[in-house]
Enzyme design. Sequence first.
Site, PDB file in Angstrom:
ATOM      1  N   CYS A 116       0.839  -1.211   0.000  1.00 45.10           N
ATOM      2  CA  CYS A 116       0.000   0.000   0.000  1.00 45.10           C
ATOM      3  C   CYS A 116       0.874   1.261   0.000  1.00 45.10           C
ATOM      4  O   CYS A 116       1.550   1.533  -0.981  1.00 45.10           O
ATOM      5  CB  CYS A 116      -0.985  -0.040   1.170  1.00 45.10           C
ATOM      6  SG  CYS A 116      -2.393   1.097   0.950  1.00 45.10           S
ATOM      7  N   HIS A 219      -3.623  -5.268   0.758  1.00 46.89           N
ATOM      8  CA  HIS A 219      -3.079  -5.628   2.067  1.00 46.89           C
ATOM      9  C   HIS A 219      -3.131  -7.141   2.297  1.00 46.89           C
ATOM     10  O   HIS A 219      -4.055  -7.653   2.929  1.00 46.89           O
ATOM     11  CB  HIS A 219      -3.862  -4.918   3.179  1.00 46.89           C
ATOM     12  CG  HIS A 219      -3.562  -3.463   3.288  1.00 46.89           C
ATOM     13  ND1 HIS A 219      -2.582  -2.959   4.125  1.00 46.89           N
ATOM     14  CD2 HIS A 219      -4.108  -2.396   2.664  1.00 46.89           C
ATOM     15  CE1 HIS A 219      -2.543  -1.640   4.013  1.00 46.89           C
ATOM     16  NE2 HIS A 219      -3.455  -1.277   3.134  1.00 46.89           N
ATOM     17  N   GLU A 221      -1.436  -8.846   4.307  1.00 47.61           N
ATOM     18  CA  GLU A 221      -1.297  -9.179   5.734  1.00 47.61           C
ATOM     19  C   GLU A 221      -2.654  -9.326   6.413  1.00 47.61           C
ATOM     20  O   GLU A 221      -2.807 -10.074   7.396  1.00 47.61           O
ATOM     21  CB  GLU A 221      -0.441  -8.125   6.455  1.00 47.61           C
ATOM     22  CG  GLU A 221      -1.136  -6.840   6.871  1.00 47.61           C
ATOM     23  CD  GLU A 221      -1.387  -5.865   5.735  1.00 47.61           C
ATOM     24  OE1 GLU A 221      -1.980  -4.801   5.985  1.00 47.61           O
ATOM     25  OE2 GLU A 221      -0.980  -6.171   4.586  1.00 47.61           O
TER      26      GLU A 221
END
Length: 262
Positions: A116, A219, A221
Amino acid sequence: MITLFPAMCVHIAIPEPSGSDPDYNQRTLPAYLAALRAAGATPIIVPLHERQDRIARLLAGVQGVLLPGSRFDVDPQRYGEEPIPECGEADPARTAVDEVLLQDAFNLHKPILAICHGVQSMNVWRNGALVQDIKTAVNHQPGREVVEAHPVRIEPGSMLAGLLPRDSAPDPAVNSSHHQAIRTPGDGLLVSAVSAADGVVEAVELNSREHFVLGVQWHPERTYTESAFSRAIFSAFVQAAVVWQPRQGAASAVPADKSSVA
Protein backbone atom coordinates in the site's frame (compact mmCIF):
# COMPACT_ATOMS: atom_id res chain seq x y z
CA MET A 1 17.66 -0.35 22.25
CA ILE A 2 19.30 -2.44 19.53
CA THR A 3 19.39 -6.19 20.17
CA LEU A 4 21.72 -8.72 18.58
CA PHE A 5 19.85 -11.63 17.00
CA PRO A 6 20.72 -15.32 16.48
CA ALA A 7 22.48 -15.90 13.17
CA MET A 8 20.15 -18.71 12.10
CA CYS A 9 16.97 -16.61 12.22
CA VAL A 10 15.62 -14.65 9.27
CA HIS A 11 15.02 -11.06 10.34
CA ILE A 12 12.83 -8.63 8.44
CA ALA A 13 12.99 -4.89 9.14
CA ILE A 14 9.63 -3.15 9.23
CA PRO A 15 9.34 0.55 10.06
CA GLU A 16 6.60 1.82 12.32
CA PRO A 17 3.76 2.79 9.96
CA SER A 18 3.41 6.27 11.42
CA GLY A 19 5.65 8.70 13.27
CA SER A 20 2.81 10.70 14.76
CA ASP A 21 -0.15 8.34 15.22
CA PRO A 22 0.60 5.64 17.80
CA ASP A 23 -3.02 4.46 17.76
CA TYR A 24 -2.70 3.68 14.04
CA ASN A 25 0.50 1.76 14.72
CA GLN A 26 -1.14 -0.31 17.44
CA ARG A 27 -4.10 -1.05 15.18
CA THR A 28 -2.20 -2.03 12.04
CA LEU A 29 1.22 -3.41 13.03
CA PRO A 30 0.01 -6.70 14.59
CA ALA A 31 -1.25 -8.08 11.26
CA TYR A 32 2.12 -7.48 9.56
CA LEU A 33 4.02 -9.01 12.46
CA ALA A 34 1.72 -12.04 12.60
CA ALA A 35 2.06 -12.67 8.85
CA LEU A 36 5.85 -12.45 8.99
CA ARG A 37 6.03 -14.81 11.94
CA ALA A 38 3.62 -17.27 10.32
CA ALA A 39 5.84 -17.25 7.21
CA GLY A 40 8.88 -18.12 9.33
CA ALA A 41 10.54 -14.73 9.87
CA THR A 42 11.30 -12.60 12.89
CA PRO A 43 10.05 -9.02 12.41
CA ILE A 44 12.32 -6.24 13.62
CA ILE A 45 10.43 -2.99 14.20
CA VAL A 46 12.37 0.13 13.20
CA PRO A 47 11.41 3.14 15.36
CA LEU A 48 10.87 6.26 13.28
CA HIS A 49 12.69 8.56 15.69
CA GLU A 50 15.73 6.39 16.35
CA ARG A 51 19.27 7.67 15.81
CA GLN A 52 20.62 6.81 12.39
CA ASP A 53 23.70 5.03 13.69
CA ARG A 54 21.42 2.70 15.67
CA ILE A 55 19.33 2.03 12.58
CA ALA A 56 22.55 1.20 10.70
CA ARG A 57 23.44 -1.38 13.36
CA LEU A 58 19.95 -2.83 13.22
CA LEU A 59 19.98 -3.14 9.42
CA ALA A 60 23.26 -5.05 9.58
CA GLY A 61 21.31 -7.88 11.19
CA VAL A 62 18.32 -8.12 8.86
CA GLN A 63 17.91 -10.01 5.59
CA GLY A 64 14.88 -8.22 4.15
CA VAL A 65 12.68 -5.12 4.36
CA LEU A 66 8.90 -4.86 4.54
CA LEU A 67 7.44 -1.39 3.94
CA PRO A 68 3.92 -1.29 5.44
CA GLY A 69 0.91 0.88 4.79
CA SER A 70 0.24 4.24 6.40
CA ARG A 71 -2.68 6.60 6.88
CA PHE A 72 -0.51 9.41 5.45
CA ASP A 73 0.19 10.27 1.80
CA VAL A 74 3.49 10.63 -0.03
CA ASP A 75 4.46 14.29 -0.43
CA PRO A 76 3.81 15.16 -4.12
CA GLN A 77 6.75 17.55 -4.11
CA ARG A 78 8.95 14.48 -3.99
CA TYR A 79 7.84 13.72 -7.57
CA GLY A 80 7.70 17.30 -8.78
CA GLU A 81 4.05 18.21 -8.19
CA GLU A 82 2.14 20.52 -5.91
CA PRO A 83 -0.45 18.82 -3.72
CA ILE A 84 -4.08 18.99 -4.79
CA PRO A 85 -6.80 19.57 -2.14
CA GLU A 86 -7.59 15.83 -1.98
CA CYS A 87 -3.99 14.93 -1.13
CA GLY A 88 -3.46 14.20 2.56
CA GLU A 89 -0.59 15.26 4.78
CA ALA A 90 2.78 13.54 4.62
CA ASP A 91 4.75 11.84 7.39
CA PRO A 92 8.35 13.13 7.21
CA ALA A 93 9.65 10.73 9.86
CA ARG A 94 8.30 7.70 8.00
CA THR A 95 9.63 9.05 4.70
CA ALA A 96 13.12 9.44 6.13
CA VAL A 97 13.25 5.89 7.50
CA ASP A 98 11.77 4.42 4.31
CA GLU A 99 14.56 6.06 2.33
CA VAL A 100 17.23 4.65 4.65
CA LEU A 101 15.77 1.13 4.41
CA LEU A 102 15.35 1.33 0.65
CA GLN A 103 18.90 2.56 0.12
CA ASP A 104 20.28 -0.28 2.22
CA ALA A 105 18.08 -2.93 0.59
CA PHE A 106 18.78 -1.88 -2.99
CA ASN A 107 22.48 -1.46 -2.36
CA LEU A 108 22.77 -4.94 -0.84
CA HIS A 109 20.00 -6.60 -2.90
CA LYS A 110 18.00 -7.46 0.21
CA PRO A 111 14.48 -8.68 -0.60
CA ILE A 112 11.74 -6.04 -0.36
CA LEU A 113 8.00 -6.43 0.09
CA ALA A 114 6.16 -3.10 -0.11
CA ILE A 115 2.48 -2.83 0.77
CA CYS A 116 0.00 0.00 0.00
CA HIS A 117 1.72 3.24 1.13
CA GLY A 118 4.96 1.26 1.10
CA VAL A 119 4.79 0.58 -2.63
CA GLN A 120 3.95 4.23 -3.30
CA SER A 121 6.92 5.31 -1.19
CA MET A 122 9.24 2.89 -2.98
CA ASN A 123 7.97 3.94 -6.40
CA VAL A 124 8.65 7.62 -5.72
CA TRP A 125 12.07 6.78 -4.28
CA ARG A 126 12.76 5.07 -7.61
CA ASN A 127 11.87 8.33 -9.44
CA GLY A 128 8.30 7.36 -10.24
CA ALA A 129 5.11 9.41 -9.78
CA LEU A 130 1.69 8.90 -8.23
CA VAL A 131 -1.95 9.64 -8.91
CA GLN A 132 -2.73 12.00 -6.05
CA ASP A 133 -6.41 11.04 -5.87
CA ILE A 134 -8.06 8.22 -7.79
CA LYS A 135 -11.24 9.21 -9.59
CA THR A 136 -12.74 6.13 -11.25
CA ALA A 137 -15.92 4.08 -10.95
CA VAL A 138 -14.11 1.57 -8.71
CA ASN A 139 -14.19 2.21 -4.97
CA HIS A 140 -10.57 1.75 -3.92
CA GLN A 141 -11.19 2.51 -0.26
CA PRO A 142 -14.31 0.60 0.79
CA GLY A 143 -12.98 -0.05 4.30
CA ARG A 144 -10.92 -2.59 6.23
CA GLU A 145 -13.86 -4.96 6.65
CA VAL A 146 -14.28 -5.55 2.89
CA VAL A 147 -12.12 -8.57 2.08
CA GLU A 148 -12.82 -8.70 -1.67
CA ALA A 149 -13.08 -5.13 -2.91
CA HIS A 150 -12.31 -5.65 -6.62
CA PRO A 151 -10.46 -8.05 -8.94
CA VAL A 152 -6.92 -7.47 -10.18
CA ARG A 153 -5.56 -8.56 -13.55
CA ILE A 154 -2.09 -10.06 -13.11
CA GLU A 155 0.49 -9.83 -15.87
CA PRO A 156 1.22 -13.30 -17.32
CA GLY A 157 4.81 -14.36 -16.81
CA SER A 158 5.39 -11.95 -13.94
CA MET A 159 6.84 -13.03 -10.62
CA LEU A 160 3.48 -12.21 -9.05
CA ALA A 161 1.69 -14.49 -11.51
CA GLY A 162 3.96 -17.31 -10.36
CA LEU A 163 2.66 -16.89 -6.82
CA LEU A 164 -0.98 -17.46 -7.74
CA PRO A 165 -2.20 -20.80 -6.36
CA ARG A 166 -3.20 -23.29 -9.07
CA ASP A 167 -6.86 -23.21 -8.10
CA SER A 168 -7.00 -19.41 -7.90
CA ALA A 169 -9.09 -17.29 -10.25
CA PRO A 170 -6.98 -15.64 -12.98
CA ASP A 171 -8.21 -12.23 -11.78
CA PRO A 172 -8.26 -12.68 -7.99
CA ALA A 173 -10.24 -10.30 -5.81
CA VAL A 174 -8.25 -8.25 -3.31
CA ASN A 175 -9.02 -5.85 -0.48
CA SER A 176 -8.41 -2.14 -0.97
CA SER A 177 -7.70 0.85 1.29
CA HIS A 178 -6.08 3.59 -0.77
CA HIS A 179 -6.95 6.77 -2.64
CA GLN A 180 -3.56 7.18 -4.34
CA ALA A 181 -1.76 4.86 -6.74
CA ILE A 182 1.23 4.58 -9.04
CA ARG A 183 0.93 6.67 -12.20
CA THR A 184 4.47 6.32 -13.57
CA PRO A 185 6.50 3.27 -12.46
CA GLY A 186 9.90 4.08 -10.97
CA ASP A 187 13.25 3.08 -12.41
CA GLY A 188 13.40 -0.65 -13.12
CA LEU A 189 9.88 -1.33 -11.86
CA LEU A 190 7.44 -3.26 -14.04
CA VAL A 191 3.67 -3.22 -13.60
CA SER A 192 2.60 -6.75 -12.68
CA ALA A 193 -1.07 -6.16 -11.79
CA VAL A 194 -3.80 -3.61 -12.45
CA SER A 195 -7.34 -3.18 -11.25
CA ALA A 196 -9.38 -5.16 -13.79
CA ALA A 197 -12.13 -2.55 -14.19
CA ASP A 198 -10.23 0.75 -14.33
CA GLY A 199 -6.55 -0.07 -14.97
CA VAL A 200 -5.25 1.45 -11.72
CA VAL A 201 -1.81 0.01 -10.99
CA GLU A 202 -2.09 -2.59 -8.22
CA ALA A 203 1.37 -4.18 -8.18
CA VAL A 204 4.91 -3.62 -9.42
CA GLU A 205 8.06 -5.71 -9.28
CA LEU A 206 11.70 -5.12 -10.06
CA ASN A 207 12.87 -6.12 -13.51
CA SER A 208 15.51 -8.45 -12.10
CA ARG A 209 15.70 -12.19 -11.57
CA GLU A 210 18.42 -11.69 -8.95
CA HIS A 211 16.69 -9.28 -6.59
CA PHE A 212 13.25 -9.95 -5.05
CA VAL A 213 11.34 -6.64 -5.02
CA LEU A 214 7.54 -6.80 -4.99
CA GLY A 215 5.07 -4.05 -4.21
CA VAL A 216 1.31 -4.58 -3.92
CA GLN A 217 -1.32 -1.90 -3.45
CA TRP A 218 -3.61 -4.16 -1.41
CA HIS A 219 -3.08 -5.63 2.07
CA PRO A 220 -2.14 -9.34 2.02
CA GLU A 221 -1.30 -9.18 5.73
CA ARG A 222 -5.01 -8.69 6.50
CA THR A 223 -6.03 -11.85 4.65
CA TYR A 224 -3.07 -14.08 5.48
CA THR A 225 -5.17 -16.65 7.32
CA GLU A 226 -7.90 -17.13 4.71
CA SER A 227 -6.03 -16.43 1.44
CA ALA A 228 -3.52 -18.86 -0.10
CA PHE A 229 -2.42 -16.04 -2.43
CA SER A 230 -1.60 -13.79 0.53
CA ARG A 231 0.34 -16.59 2.18
CA ALA A 232 2.24 -17.23 -1.05
CA ILE A 233 3.31 -13.57 -1.24
CA PHE A 234 4.73 -13.61 2.28
CA SER A 235 6.27 -17.05 1.82
CA ALA A 236 8.10 -16.03 -1.36
CA PHE A 237 9.38 -12.89 0.32
CA VAL A 238 10.63 -14.73 3.39
CA GLN A 239 12.21 -17.50 1.30
CA ALA A 240 14.06 -14.86 -0.71
CA ALA A 241 15.38 -13.52 2.60
CA VAL A 242 16.42 -17.03 3.69
CA VAL A 243 18.71 -17.45 0.66
CA TRP A 244 19.85 -13.82 0.49
CA GLN A 245 23.57 -13.16 0.38
CA PRO A 246 25.10 -9.66 0.32
CA ARG A 247 26.52 -8.50 -2.97
CA GLN A 248 30.26 -8.97 -3.06
CA GLY A 249 32.03 -5.67 -2.46
CA ALA A 250 28.84 -3.86 -1.52
CA ALA A 251 28.25 -2.21 1.83
CA SER A 252 25.29 -0.73 3.62
CA ALA A 253 24.52 2.74 2.33
CA VAL A 254 23.46 3.84 5.81
CA PRO A 255 26.14 6.12 7.31
CA ALA A 256 26.95 5.37 10.93
CA ASP A 257 28.07 8.87 11.85
CA LYS A 258 24.72 10.68 11.71
CA SER A 259 22.89 11.51 14.91
CA SER A 260 19.31 11.34 13.67
CA VAL A 261 17.08 10.27 10.83
CA ALA A 262 14.52 13.03 10.65
